[in-house]
Design an enzyme around this catalytic site. Sequence first.
Site, mmCIF file in Angstrom:
data_model
loop_
_atom_site.group_PDB
_atom_site.id
_atom_site.type_symbol
_atom_site.label_atom_id
_atom_site.label_comp_id
_atom_site.label_asym_id
_atom_site.label_seq_id
_atom_site.Cartn_x
_atom_site.Cartn_y
_atom_site.Cartn_z
ATOM 1 N N GLU A 119 26.491 120.392 19.500
ATOM 2 C CA GLU A 119 26.379 121.480 18.111
ATOM 3 C C GLU A 119 26.512 123.130 18.705
ATOM 4 O OE1 GLU A 119 25.002 122.085 14.399
ATOM 5 O OE2 GLU A 119 26.091 120.764 15.615
ATOM 6 N N TRP B 238 38.832 124.709 -2.135
ATOM 7 C CA TRP B 238 38.782 124.215 -1.132
ATOM 8 C C TRP B 238 40.634 124.023 -1.085
ATOM 9 C CZ3 TRP B 238 39.485 120.860 2.635
ATOM 10 C CH2 TRP B 238 40.146 121.516 4.119
ATOM 11 N N CYS C 46 36.134 120.481 -3.797
ATOM 12 C CA CYS C 46 36.536 121.447 -4.810
ATOM 13 C C CYS C 46 34.931 121.109 -5.346
ATOM 14 C CB CYS C 46 37.194 121.462 -5.351
ATOM 15 S SG CYS C 46 38.962 121.626 -4.006
ATOM 16 N N GLU D 273 31.892 128.216 14.104
ATOM 17 C CA GLU D 273 32.063 127.960 12.405
ATOM 18 C C GLU D 273 32.457 129.100 11.998
ATOM 19 O OE1 GLU D 273 30.550 124.246 10.667
ATOM 20 O OE2 GLU D 273 29.132 124.842 11.918
ATOM 21 N N LYS E 218 28.598 124.875 16.723
ATOM 22 C CA LYS E 218 28.255 126.221 14.977
ATOM 23 C C LYS E 218 28.564 127.249 15.646
ATOM 24 C CE LYS E 218 25.205 124.171 12.358
ATOM 25 N NZ LYS E 218 26.554 123.472 12.423
ATOM 26 N N ASN F 175 38.872 117.386 -7.912
ATOM 27 C CA ASN F 175 38.363 117.510 -6.200
ATOM 28 C C ASN F 175 38.732 116.405 -6.178
ATOM 29 O OD1 ASN F 175 36.824 117.532 -4.756
ATOM 30 N ND2 ASN F 175 34.766 117.322 -5.393
ATOM 31 N N GLY F 176 39.651 116.735 -5.208
ATOM 32 C CA GLY F 176 39.984 115.187 -4.339
ATOM 33 C C GLY F 176 41.615 115.519 -4.264
ATOM 34 N N LYS G 31 31.461 122.702 2.417
ATOM 35 C CA LYS G 31 30.058 121.824 2.998
ATOM 36 C C LYS G 31 30.694 120.341 2.350
ATOM 37 C CE LYS G 31 25.733 122.328 3.394
ATOM 38 N NZ LYS G 31 25.680 122.628 5.048
ATOM 39 N N ARG H 125 31.044 124.319 -2.052
ATOM 40 C CA ARG H 125 31.806 123.264 -1.534
ATOM 41 C C ARG H 125 33.471 123.881 -1.636
ATOM 42 N NH1 ARG H 125 32.195 118.595 -4.079
ATOM 43 N NH2 ARG H 125 29.250 117.996 -4.579
ATOM 44 N N HIS I 88 34.763 117.958 36.680
ATOM 45 C CA HIS I 88 35.978 117.734 36.734
ATOM 46 C C HIS I 88 36.881 118.362 35.562
ATOM 47 C CE1 HIS I 88 34.085 113.975 38.797
ATOM 48 N NE2 HIS I 88 32.761 114.465 38.240
#
Length: 607
Positions: A479, A74, A2, A486, A483, A98-99, A602, A27, A502
């Site tokens: 990647e 968040w 956060c 996301e 993207k 935050n945490g 982020k 964040r 396979h």
Amino acid sequence: MCGIIGIVGKGPVADRLLDGLRRLEYRGYDSAGIATLVDGKIERRRAKGKLNNLAAKLHDSPLDGHVGIGHTRWATHGAPTENNAHPHATDKAVVVHNGIIENFRELREELTAKGRKLVTETDTEVIAHLVTDYMDGGLQPIQAAEAALKRLEGAFGIAVMFNGEEKLMFGARRGSPLALGYGDGEMYLGSDALALSHLTNRITYLDEGDSVAITDQAATLKDKDFKEIIRPVTVAAPVGGMIDKGNYRHFMQKEIFDQPTVVGQTLGTFIDPLAGHINMPNMPFDFKDVRKITIIACGTSYYAGMVAAYWFEQIARIPAVVDIASEFRYRKPVLEKGGLALFISQSGETADTLAALKHCKENDQHIVTVVNVDQSSMARESDLVLLTHAGPEIGVASTKAFTCQLAVLACLATAAGCVRKTIDRAEEQAICAALSEVPSRMAEVLAHDEAIQDLASTIAKAQDVLYMGRGQDYPIALEGALKLKEISYIHAEGYAAGEMKHGPIALIDDAVPIIVIAPTGELFEKTVSNMQEVIARDGRVVLISDKEGIASHGADAMATIEMPKVHGIASPLLYAIPVQLLAYHVAVHKGTDVDQPRNLAKSVTVE
């Protein structure tokens, strides 16, 4: 993960707190809130969702007060509701955090048994009640906050205000960043310098375990043992203008188009283009003695590490393994003394990666970090810091940070090859020339933006999308899939092209687009052979290749994206761009929130 900000000021603070939160919204944005002291009493405004909702509340019900704290969240513990939004308060203390407080359940039970009524689902609320419990027991505010801090387990950054104390604030960090800012008759706290950039450029970064008591005039810093300490004041680089979208619709779009500039800046710090030589900083180790490289990262940075592993093995002939940071410690890795541990992070604050770094440090590894923030926790813990120069990246889905990481890693692998004499002077010059051309080649790729936008309307209709690549192009496939997931919320997966037969080929039908990343080279024919297997099963292929590759195998593809023909080491930096653009335009077509996709943040500063 956060964002927090605090101001002990000489004028009203609510608007400035809100401005700081806007800079921190990358964040987290599940909810937000602000608390100030009005006539010495705690007053709060909180709202579910993005900051505009909080701004509307403040417009309808303004907050006075010259001291205040703010938070954008968040969610970890507790759903993203207004009731769970920070700041959390009692009649004596108000907290932003935050945490994660790992022992919050035990503390909650203890406090409840004492008759304290906790009304949220969050771990943060226990901090406010714990501080209050100590104050009720006779401790002064700072003493109570320090006593509470000793009881907390986990990784966190906090800021605390106290009822009746209009010139006082407490902050602490343990595993989560916190910056102290100095103003003219004011003092500030923030999750990072970006949060305070509109207020001051004079910053002190709290070290691990530090706490601080601030007034409007001064700050008293203490270390993890609560002994007074002096930390250096640094002058932060100006960042205010760098977080403007300019003429772009989204930050992500701007950051994609920033890449020729920022990758060029990054390469320019390592490459002497005239001499064709890589200039690395003084190494605290000798690459000749390195027997193994352990590369550790999360998310997009992990895929940069996968590419780097190919480079270290092929160019420098050093065995390289890549680990996901969140898994690394739990498999109890065997680390030979004197090994090289390479960490990759945009923020330098990712909790899993930082924990892995400390584990490697405890096991006598040389620590090298590739990072975008030079005063980050990882940077301060490292033997060698290799900076990217991506600048602030506000879009949650990483773009320019990724390609800048690749730029640094390509230079590092080449430097290792030179030291170990696995490449000669001519090959070093060829690599330097190829990397020096990357910014201009990137500009050529960005010229395909409109064509990719047209293609996106087709991809946006799919429920599933597959990406394929071989060798160093396999991480780019991963990647690209990440993207798309996301920001468009379309299910996507990346596969090593040879693995399709396979199992994953069972997914192929005419409703599944397949993005094939296939520059010409020694692996090209094998990749397009796998592509033909997909086409034979009605797969709709988008072939991303150079002119030669498209001329030979593009006829059977649904669409093609032509790339410049480049040296192999430059290929991943360029081929990252079309998969970024495709994800971006698909998300825009679907109407999702490109810069702030749901459920993400982020800087992931919790495990």
